[in-house]
Each structure stands twice: as structure tokens, then as C-alpha cells.
Design a protein around this motif. Structure first.
Motif: not given
Ligand code: AMP
Ligand code: MG
Length: 351
Positions: A59, A66, A121, A183, A186, A198, A230
Motif C-alpha cells: 500500500k 495502524p 488494537v 469505511e 472507528v 472516524r 492516525p
Molecule cells: P483503513 O482500514 O485503511 O481504513 O484504516 C484503518 C484506520 O483505523 C486507521 O487509519 C486508523 O484511523 C484506525 N485505527 C486502526 N487502529 C487504530 C488504533 N489502535 N487506534 C486508533 N485508530 C486506529
């Protein structure tokens, strides 16, 4: 570079042989893209640090962002989280399988690659039958971010995955277009009060019915500021064209959009508009490229069509996209979030 193998799979009649083939690839440390109900995910065995590093390489994702760990069911939570508060079980009962990701304290078996070195996590149980079957067959938690290059639009169709990742991943399960299209939400459960990091496929309102008041993380966050989520970088989910988001009452918003579109066109730019279906007549006959994501009152359709509509504007070769806002209610908040990030924070508020 070897082209990625693509296996077509019917979500209504899942061919077990195909699932087992994909599960074998995951267990052997390979990368498999698969449909979830939100967008296509790029999966690796979450317990295999080497495999997880492969996701970041494919990617071109920076190590500080994360990954979400996908489980077949809430009964596997203890494998990935060291503490599961009662509120997590209540949310799991109500929203899983589904587009809700919970942030919990990290369990010892999850390598730091998955969590970007953090002590929390992110976990969810996807509802898509292909995702379900794959994770069950693999028998391991599956780390899976969206199956796109970092910062680009999330993929809602198999061809979107190939456009970004062909030759970089071992296998793609093509289960057709994804039904939710944005998505997951979160939700952090390690903050004093449950906090949406998110916005996504489960609305704030439906969470609040269960939890009472839920905070929403103020965005956008700068790339350097790693915590708390992040993925919430200001420039993200971006089309190639420059995007500007317009917020405000509909009539004023459309008038401002039209004025700016004609000004840009007059200056020689190829201008695209991201609209609601009912807005189209307002721009009829103008030399602008228009795409509607759906009727503004049907936010499920708008969310489902969001990324494909932005892609369509990119494919039409526009240099600038002027987008209208769809409000903050229900899925509107997730749509606004993605458009704000696509705009890199360039938001025009009209009154
Ligand atoms: P994506 O699956 O590409 O949409 O990205 C997953 C998103 O989940 C990440 O960019 C973070 O915003 C969020 N995320 C994943 N793990 C964590 C964590 N431990 N704490 C906070 N946010 C997380
Ligand atoms: Mg992503």
C-alpha cells in the motif's frame, strides 16, 4: 512483477474451494484482497509480523498508521485484546457483524506492526459473507486496511483494487461491489468516554441510542501528530483532482458552487461537480462535468456511491472538483468526513 490472481466469487453462493485457496494464502503469509460490506480490504495474518509488513509495502502505507484486525465473531475478541470491557460486548451484540470498529487494549499476541507500536488494537467483525467465510477458514485474526494505495480513494469494486495494487498482492477475491461503500466507524473505548475517531457505516445516532453521549474526535489531525487515530490525516481518501467542499443551506450552497465553477471554467479549468441527484437540473446546459452520488435524503445511496462518483470525476479528467456537503445526520457525517479529507481541509462555508 507477477499479475495478481483474481478469483470471482458469488457472495450468495460461496464456492468453498475458492475460500480455502485464499485462506491457504493467508496462512502462508501472503496478501489477499477481499470484499467487506464497507470497502475492499487487504488482508494478512494479523499474528504474522512479516505478513503484516507486506501490507504496508504493497500500500506504501506509512508505519505510523495502524491496521484494523478482522475477526469472524466476537468470541475471538480475547485473542486480540487483553481486556474486553462490558460495553464492548454490548456493542458487539448490537452491531456485529457490521461496520463498527472498536479500539481496545492490545493483546500480547498482536505484533506492534499491526498497531503502529501502540498499546491499543482496533477490531471488527465484518458482515460480508465472503469476508466471514475467509476469516473463519483462515482460523486466524486478519489485519486488513482498505485495499488501495495510501492516501487514495478507497476501493468499492474489484477493478479499483487492481488499479492500485495489481502485481503487489497475491490474490484478489472479486465479490462484486461493496454494499456500504464507506469505511467502518472507528470507536475508541480506551478514552474516558466512547469517542468516534472516524465516522463511518454505523451512525453516531445509533451508537448514542445505546451509549448515551458519544464524542466525535475533532478533525483534521496533522500527519506528525500520531495519536489518537492516525488514519485521520487531513489529506486522505483523495481523488487526483483538487477538491473543494461547500457547506451551508442548499440554495446558497448551489449558487456559490455555480458561481465558482463558472469562474474556474472561464479561467480555462476543467471543472467537475459532485452533487445530489436533485441538484443536476440547476446546472443544466453549463459546460461542467457533473456526477451525482444519489438523492440527498437517501444517505445510504450517497455513501455507497461516494468513492465511485469521485473516481468517475477523476476518470472524466477534471482538474478541480467542487463538492456539496450532505449534512451531519446519520451517514452524512461519514460522507462529510471523507469529503473534508479529500479536500485537505479546503472547506467553503456559505450562509
Ligand atoms: P483503513 O482500514 O485503511 O481504513 O484504516 C484503518 C484506520 O483505523 C486507521 O487509519 C486508523 O484511523 C484506525 N485505527 C486502526 N487502529 C487504530 C488504533 N489502535 N487506534 C486508533 N485508530 C486506529
Ligand atoms: Mg484506508
Amino acid at each position: 512483477m507477477k499479475p495478481t490472481r483474481v478469483l470471482k466469487i458469488d457472495p450468495q453462493h460461496i464456492a468453498t474451494v475458492l475460500i480455502h485457496e485464499a485462506a491457504d494464502v493467508l496462512r502462508a503469509g501472503g496478501l489477499v484482497a477481499f470484499p467487506t460490506e464497507t470497502v475492499y480490504g487487504l488482508g494478512a495474518n494479523a499474528l504474522d509480523a512479516q505478513a503484516v509488513r507486506g501490507i504496508f509495502a504493497a500500500k506504501e502505507r506509512p508505519g505510523y498508521d495502524p491496521l484494523i484486525v478482522h475477526l469472524a465473531g466476537a468470541e475471538s475478541l480475547a485473542e486480540v485484546a487483553c481486556r474486553v470491557p462490558p460495553v464492548a460486548l454490548m456493542l458487539a451484540e448490537r452491531f456485529w457483524p457490521g461496520p463498527l470498529t472498536l479500539v481496545l487494549p492490545r493483546g500480547p499476541r498482536i505484533p506492534p506492526e499491526v498497531t503502529a507500536g501502540g498499546e491499543t488494537v482496533a477490531v471488527r467483525v465484518p458482515a460480508h459473507p465472503v469476508a466471514q467465510a475467509l476469516i473463519r477458514a483462515a482460523g486466524v485474526p486478519v489485519a486488513a486496511p482498505s485495499a488501495n494505495r495510501f492516501g487514495r480513494l478507497s476501493p468499492t469494486r474489484a477493478e479499483d483494487v487492481l488499479a492500485d495494487l495489481d502485481g503487489r498482492i497475491d490474490l484478489l477475491l472479486d465479490g462484486g461491489p461493496t454494499p456500504v461503500g464507506v469505511e467502518s466507524t472507528v470507536l475508541s473505548l480506551v478514552t474516558p468516554r466512547p469517542t468516534i475517531l472516524r465516522p463511518g457505516g454505523v451512525s453516531r445516532e445509533s451508537l448514542e441510542l445505546l451509549l448515551g453521549r458519544v464524542e466525535v474526535l475533532a478533525q483534521p489531525v496533522r500527519p506528525q501528530e500520531v495519536a489518537p487515530s492516525p488514519g485521520t490525516l487531513s489529506q486522505h481518501y483523495a481523488p487526483r483532482a483538487k477538491l473543494i467542499l461547500y457547506e451551508g443551506p442548499r440554495d446558497a450552497l448551489l449558487a456559490a458552487l455555480r458561481k465558482e465553477a463558472l469562474r474556474l471554467h472561464g479561467a480555462g479549468a476543467r471543472v467537475g461537480l459532485f452533487l445530489a441527484s436533485e441538484d443536476l437540473p440547476f446546472f443544466e446546459g453549463l459546460p461542467l462535468i457533473m456526477r451525482a452520488a444519489g438523492p440527498a435524503r437517501d444517505l445510504e445511496t450517497v455513501a455507497r456511491q461516494l468513492f465511485t462518483t469521485l473516481r468517475a470525476l477523476d476518470e472524466a479528467g477534471v482538474e478541480v472538483i467542487l463538492a456539496r456537503d450532505f449534512g451531519a445526520a446519520g451517514l452524512g457525517l461519514a460522507v462529510r468526513d471523507r469529503l473534508t479529507r479529500a479536500a485537505g481541509g479546503k472547506v467553503v462555508r456559505v450562509t
